[in-house]
Design a protein around this motif. Structure first.
Motif, PDB file in Angstrom:
ATOM      1  N   PRO A 137      88.870 -25.993 -18.564  1.00 30.05           N
ATOM      2  CA  PRO A 137      88.146 -24.741 -18.300  1.00 30.05           C
ATOM      3  C   PRO A 137      87.024 -24.981 -17.294  1.00 30.05           C
ATOM      4  O   PRO A 137      86.443 -26.073 -17.246  1.00 30.05           O
ATOM      5  CB  PRO A 137      87.565 -24.355 -19.653  1.00 30.05           C
ATOM      6  N   LYS A 138      86.725 -23.967 -16.501  1.00 31.82           N
ATOM      7  CA  LYS A 138      85.626 -24.085 -15.547  1.00 31.82           C
ATOM      8  C   LYS A 138      84.314 -24.234 -16.311  1.00 31.82           C
ATOM      9  O   LYS A 138      84.171 -23.774 -17.451  1.00 31.82           O
ATOM     10  CB  LYS A 138      85.595 -22.871 -14.638  1.00 31.82           C
ATOM     11  N   LEU A 139      83.361 -24.899 -15.665  1.00 27.11           N
ATOM     12  CA  LEU A 139      82.093 -25.180 -16.324  1.00 27.11           C
ATOM     13  C   LEU A 139      81.358 -23.911 -16.754  1.00 27.11           C
ATOM     14  O   LEU A 139      80.708 -23.896 -17.800  1.00 27.11           O
ATOM     15  CB  LEU A 139      81.208 -26.030 -15.406  1.00 27.11           C
ATOM     16  N   ASN A 140      81.466 -22.831 -15.966  1.00 32.09           N
ATOM     17  CA  ASN A 140      80.765 -21.610 -16.360  1.00 32.09           C
ATOM     18  C   ASN A 140      81.349 -21.015 -17.646  1.00 32.09           C
ATOM     19  O   ASN A 140      80.631 -20.418 -18.444  1.00 32.09           O
ATOM     20  CB  ASN A 140      80.758 -20.574 -15.233  1.00 32.09           C
ATOM     21  N   ILE A 141      82.650 -21.182 -17.869  1.00 30.45           N
ATOM     22  CA  ILE A 141      83.269 -20.715 -19.118  1.00 30.45           C
ATOM     23  C   ILE A 141      82.747 -21.533 -20.296  1.00 30.45           C
ATOM     24  O   ILE A 141      82.415 -20.978 -21.354  1.00 30.45           O
ATOM     25  CB  ILE A 141      84.813 -20.802 -19.036  1.00 30.45           C
ATOM     26  N   LEU A 142      82.655 -22.840 -20.112  1.00 31.86           N
ATOM     27  CA  LEU A 142      82.138 -23.695 -21.188  1.00 31.86           C
ATOM     28  C   LEU A 142      80.684 -23.352 -21.499  1.00 31.86           C
ATOM     29  O   LEU A 142      80.278 -23.311 -22.662  1.00 31.86           O
ATOM     30  CB  LEU A 142      82.270 -25.168 -20.797  1.00 31.86           C
ATOM     31  N   VAL A 196      79.273 -26.925 -23.768  1.00 32.12           N
ATOM     32  CA  VAL A 196      78.641 -27.959 -22.941  1.00 32.12           C
ATOM     33  C   VAL A 196      78.559 -27.425 -21.517  1.00 32.12           C
ATOM     34  O   VAL A 196      79.172 -26.420 -21.186  1.00 32.12           O
ATOM     35  CB  VAL A 196      79.439 -29.286 -22.938  1.00 32.12           C
ATOM     36  N   ASN A 197      77.827 -28.126 -20.668  1.00 32.73           N
ATOM     37  CA  ASN A 197      77.801 -27.724 -19.270  1.00 32.73           C
ATOM     38  C   ASN A 197      78.270 -28.855 -18.349  1.00 32.73           C
ATOM     39  O   ASN A 197      77.912 -28.905 -17.188  1.00 32.73           O
ATOM     40  CB  ASN A 197      76.408 -27.224 -18.864  1.00 32.73           C
ATOM     41  N   ASN A 198      79.064 -29.776 -18.912  1.00 34.85           N
ATOM     42  CA  ASN A 198      79.677 -30.833 -18.109  1.00 34.85           C
ATOM     43  C   ASN A 198      80.947 -31.335 -18.821  1.00 34.85           C
ATOM     44  O   ASN A 198      81.248 -30.914 -19.927  1.00 34.85           O
ATOM     45  CB  ASN A 198      78.704 -31.989 -17.860  1.00 34.85           C
ATOM     46  N   TYR A 199      81.658 -32.211 -18.141  1.00 36.09           N
ATOM     47  CA  TYR A 199      82.927 -32.719 -18.672  1.00 36.09           C
ATOM     48  C   TYR A 199      82.792 -34.090 -19.337  1.00 36.09           C
ATOM     49  O   TYR A 199      83.785 -34.704 -19.686  1.00 36.09           O
ATOM     50  CB  TYR A 199      83.962 -32.815 -17.553  1.00 36.09           C
ATOM     51  N   LYS A 200      81.593 -34.585 -19.520  1.00 42.79           N
ATOM     52  CA  LYS A 200      81.408 -35.942 -20.041  1.00 42.79           C
ATOM     53  C   LYS A 200      82.044 -36.164 -21.407  1.00 42.79           C
ATOM     54  O   LYS A 200      82.429 -37.277 -21.738  1.00 42.79           O
ATOM     55  CB  LYS A 200      79.921 -36.293 -20.101  1.00 42.79           C
ATOM     56  N   SER A 201      82.202 -35.098 -22.172  1.00 44.94           N
ATOM     57  CA  SER A 201      82.769 -35.262 -23.516  1.00 44.94           C
ATOM     58  C   SER A 201      84.257 -35.620 -23.494  1.00 44.94           C
ATOM     59  O   SER A 201      84.788 -36.064 -24.505  1.00 44.94           O
ATOM     60  CB  SER A 201      82.562 -34.001 -24.348  1.00 44.94           C
ATOM     61  N   VAL A 202      84.933 -35.448 -22.354  1.00 45.49           N
ATOM     62  CA  VAL A 202      86.353 -35.803 -22.291  1.00 45.49           C
ATOM     63  C   VAL A 202      86.592 -37.160 -21.636  1.00 45.49           C
ATOM     64  O   VAL A 202      87.707 -37.679 -21.691  1.00 45.49           O
ATOM     65  CB  VAL A 202      87.207 -34.724 -21.567  1.00 45.49           C
ATOM     66  N   GLY A 251      93.661 -35.646 -32.793  1.00 42.95           N
ATOM     67  CA  GLY A 251      93.976 -34.342 -33.358  1.00 42.95           C
ATOM     68  C   GLY A 251      92.885 -33.292 -33.214  1.00 42.95           C
ATOM     69  O   GLY A 251      93.099 -32.128 -33.532  1.00 42.95           O
ATOM     70  N   SER A 252      91.711 -33.685 -32.739  1.00 43.35           N
ATOM     71  CA  SER A 252      90.640 -32.700 -32.561  1.00 43.35           C
ATOM     72  C   SER A 252      90.891 -31.864 -31.306  1.00 43.35           C
ATOM     73  O   SER A 252      91.773 -32.170 -30.504  1.00 43.35           O
ATOM     74  CB  SER A 252      89.280 -33.411 -32.469  1.00 43.35           C
ATOM     75  N   ASN A 253      90.118 -30.804 -31.138  1.00 38.06           N
ATOM     76  CA  ASN A 253      90.273 -29.910 -29.994  1.00 38.06           C
ATOM     77  C   ASN A 253      89.358 -30.326 -28.843  1.00 38.06           C
ATOM     78  O   ASN A 253      88.280 -30.889 -29.067  1.00 38.06           O
ATOM     79  CB  ASN A 253      89.938 -28.466 -30.385  1.00 38.06           C
ATOM     80  N   PHE A 254      89.774 -30.020 -27.629  1.00 34.30           N
ATOM     81  CA  PHE A 254      88.933 -30.222 -26.466  1.00 34.30           C
ATOM     82  C   PHE A 254      87.836 -29.163 -26.488  1.00 34.30           C
ATOM     83  O   PHE A 254      88.119 -27.974 -26.616  1.00 34.30           O
ATOM     84  CB  PHE A 254      89.736 -30.074 -25.169  1.00 34.30           C
ATOM     85  N   PHE A 255      86.581 -29.580 -26.368  1.00 29.83           N
ATOM     86  CA  PHE A 255      85.423 -28.689 -26.349  1.00 29.83           C
ATOM     87  C   PHE A 255      85.340 -27.807 -27.594  1.00 29.83           C
ATOM     88  O   PHE A 255      84.689 -26.777 -27.587  1.00 29.83           O
ATOM     89  CB  PHE A 255      85.430 -27.812 -25.090  1.00 29.83           C
ATOM     90  N   GLY A 256      86.032 -28.165 -28.654  1.00 38.10           N
ATOM     91  CA  GLY A 256      85.974 -27.437 -29.895  1.00 38.10           C
ATOM     92  C   GLY A 256      86.870 -26.211 -29.988  1.00 38.10           C
ATOM     93  O   GLY A 256      86.928 -25.569 -31.023  1.00 38.10           O
ATOM     94  N   PHE A 257      87.597 -25.864 -28.918  1.00 43.48           N
ATOM     95  CA  PHE A 257      88.428 -24.657 -28.985  1.00 43.48           C
ATOM     96  C   PHE A 257      89.783 -24.778 -28.299  1.00 43.48           C
ATOM     97  O   PHE A 257      90.633 -23.917 -28.504  1.00 43.48           O
ATOM     98  CB  PHE A 257      87.670 -23.438 -28.432  1.00 43.48           C
ATOM     99  N   LEU A 258      90.047 -25.800 -27.516  1.00 43.66           N
ATOM    100  CA  LEU A 258      91.351 -25.957 -26.851  1.00 43.66           C
ATOM    101  C   LEU A 258      92.163 -27.039 -27.551  1.00 43.66           C
ATOM    102  O   LEU A 258      91.739 -28.187 -27.616  1.00 43.66           O
ATOM    103  CB  LEU A 258      91.170 -26.376 -25.393  1.00 43.66           C
TER     104      LEU A 258
END
Length: 116
Positions: free
Chosen positions: A45-50, A56-62, A89-96
């Motif tokens: 997802p684009k950063l503005n959507i996140l 979050v406002n960056n991709y560091k969590s992935v 098994g967890s979701n990306f950013f908590g929702f994907l």
């Protein structure tokens, strides 16, 4: 005769090496840090959507996440797309639950790597 033999041998090796580059369902990959600010071939997802979702406002969590190839689609032009889910098994950013990527391009760009 020798030239023909070596030519056929070379072609056979090229084909077998190319076949090994194709992903299989269940392969484990790792998401790497992109060279630019955003991922080009891993569809996140684009950063503005996140930011709007308050996640979050960056991709560091992935960065460094291990992902499993769940589905593979090859288009008529030969481009291979993979659907990826987190190994734990967890979701990306908590929702994907899954994300998609252009396999060859993401590997070549260093956005994905084959996990060992």
């Amino acid at each position: 005769m020798k030239k023909l033999f070596f030519t056929l041998l070379f072609l056979g090796l090229c084909i077998s090496m190319n076949a090994q580059d194709q992903p299989k369902i269940g392969d484990i990959l790792e998401i790497n840090e992109p060279y630019g600010q955003q991922y080009q071939y891993v569809k996140l997802p684009k950063l503005n959507i996140l930011k709007k979702r308050g996640v979050v406002n960056n991709y560091k969590s992935v960065y460094g996440n291990k992902v499993v190839v769940e589905d593979i689609k090859t288009k008529k032009n030969g481009t291979t797309y993979v659907t990826l889910k987190k190994e734990d098994g967890s979701n990306f950013f908590g929702f994907l639950s899954t994300i998609k990527a252009s396999y060859e391009k993401a590997i070549d760009a260093g956005e994905l790597s084959i996990s060992k």
